[in-house]
Design an enzyme around this catalytic site. Sequence first.
Site, PDB file in Angstrom:
ATOM      1  N   HIS A 180       5.742  22.094  -2.150  1.00  0.00           N
ATOM      2  CA  HIS A 180       5.331  22.693  -0.874  1.00  0.00           C
ATOM      3  C   HIS A 180       5.949  22.030   0.353  1.00  0.00           C
ATOM      4  O   HIS A 180       6.173  22.693   1.354  1.00  0.00           O
ATOM      5  CB  HIS A 180       3.801  22.645  -0.736  1.00  0.00           C
ATOM      6  CG  HIS A 180       3.111  23.669  -1.584  1.00  0.00           C
ATOM      7  ND1 HIS A 180       1.775  23.982  -1.448  1.00  0.00           N
ATOM      8  CD2 HIS A 180       3.580  24.458  -2.599  1.00  0.00           C
ATOM      9  CE1 HIS A 180       1.451  24.926  -2.330  1.00  0.00           C
ATOM     10  NE2 HIS A 180       2.522  25.216  -3.055  1.00  0.00           N
ATOM     11  N   THR A 190       0.819  -1.221   0.000  1.00  0.00           N
ATOM     12  CA  THR A 190       0.000   0.000   0.000  1.00  0.00           C
ATOM     13  C   THR A 190       0.847   1.263   0.000  1.00  0.00           C
ATOM     14  O   THR A 190       0.318   2.348  -0.255  1.00  0.00           O
ATOM     15  CB  THR A 190      -0.872   0.046   1.264  1.00  0.00           C
ATOM     16  OG1 THR A 190       0.005   0.014   2.406  1.00  0.00           O
ATOM     17  CG2 THR A 190      -1.851  -1.112   1.314  1.00  0.00           C
TER      18      THR A 190
HETATM   19  C1  RB5 Z   1       2.706  -6.972   3.062  1.00  0.00           C
HETATM   20  O1  RB5 Z   1       1.778  -7.989   2.920  1.00  0.00           O
HETATM   21  C2  RB5 Z   1       1.997  -5.638   3.237  1.00  0.00           C
HETATM   22  O2  RB5 Z   1       1.430  -5.575   4.507  1.00  0.00           O
HETATM   23  C3  RB5 Z   1       2.971  -4.499   3.027  1.00  0.00           C
HETATM   24  O3  RB5 Z   1       3.516  -4.592   1.757  1.00  0.00           O
HETATM   25  C4  RB5 Z   1       2.416  -3.102   3.133  1.00  0.00           C
HETATM   26  O4  RB5 Z   1       1.275  -2.943   2.345  1.00  0.00           O
HETATM   27  C5  RB5 Z   1       2.259  -2.582   4.496  1.00  0.00           C
HETATM   28  O5  RB5 Z   1       1.897  -1.407   4.723  1.00  0.00           O
END
Ligand code: RB5
Length: 147
Positions: free
Chosen positions: A97, A66
């Site tokens: 900024h 993510t």
């Molecule tokens: C791994 O599965 C996942 O948790 C990691 O890549 C990330 O998204 C964590 O914030």
Amino acid sequence: MIAIGSDHGGFALKQELMRHLEQQGLAYKDYGTYTADSCDYPAYGEAVGRAVASGEADRGIIICGTGIGISIAANKIKGVRAALCGDCYSAEMARRHNDANVLALGARVLGPGLALKIADTFLGTEFEGGRHARRVAMLGELETREG
Ligand code: RB5
């Protein structure tokens, strides 16, 4: 030099990013992970964060599934301003900024085409300074306080 790092969730995108930087003749250093095996994102956020904070690298790009966990990790390092960006406008403003010195990307959120465009925007945009310099200095000030 651009410091790059990822966990397993960002490994494939990191490989693409390295090819992309090479094509542009941009110098980078890979701080891992070096395989697609499951690993822990804080270690790579820390490694890239330390490289940028120490001045060894000019900028950093970190990738996890993510982008959230690895950006939290990098932001724990004093002097790091890591920005998790999912669009080019945010990447541009993070530089103009916020003088963000690390870009975080979510490999499971973004397609590779957009992710590379965001990286290009981040790397190609300068800090505006002026009133924003005062605010960025205030961010640094927060790091000197306890609690
Ligand atoms: C791994 O599965 C996942 O948790 C990691 O890549 C990330 O998204 C964590 O914030």
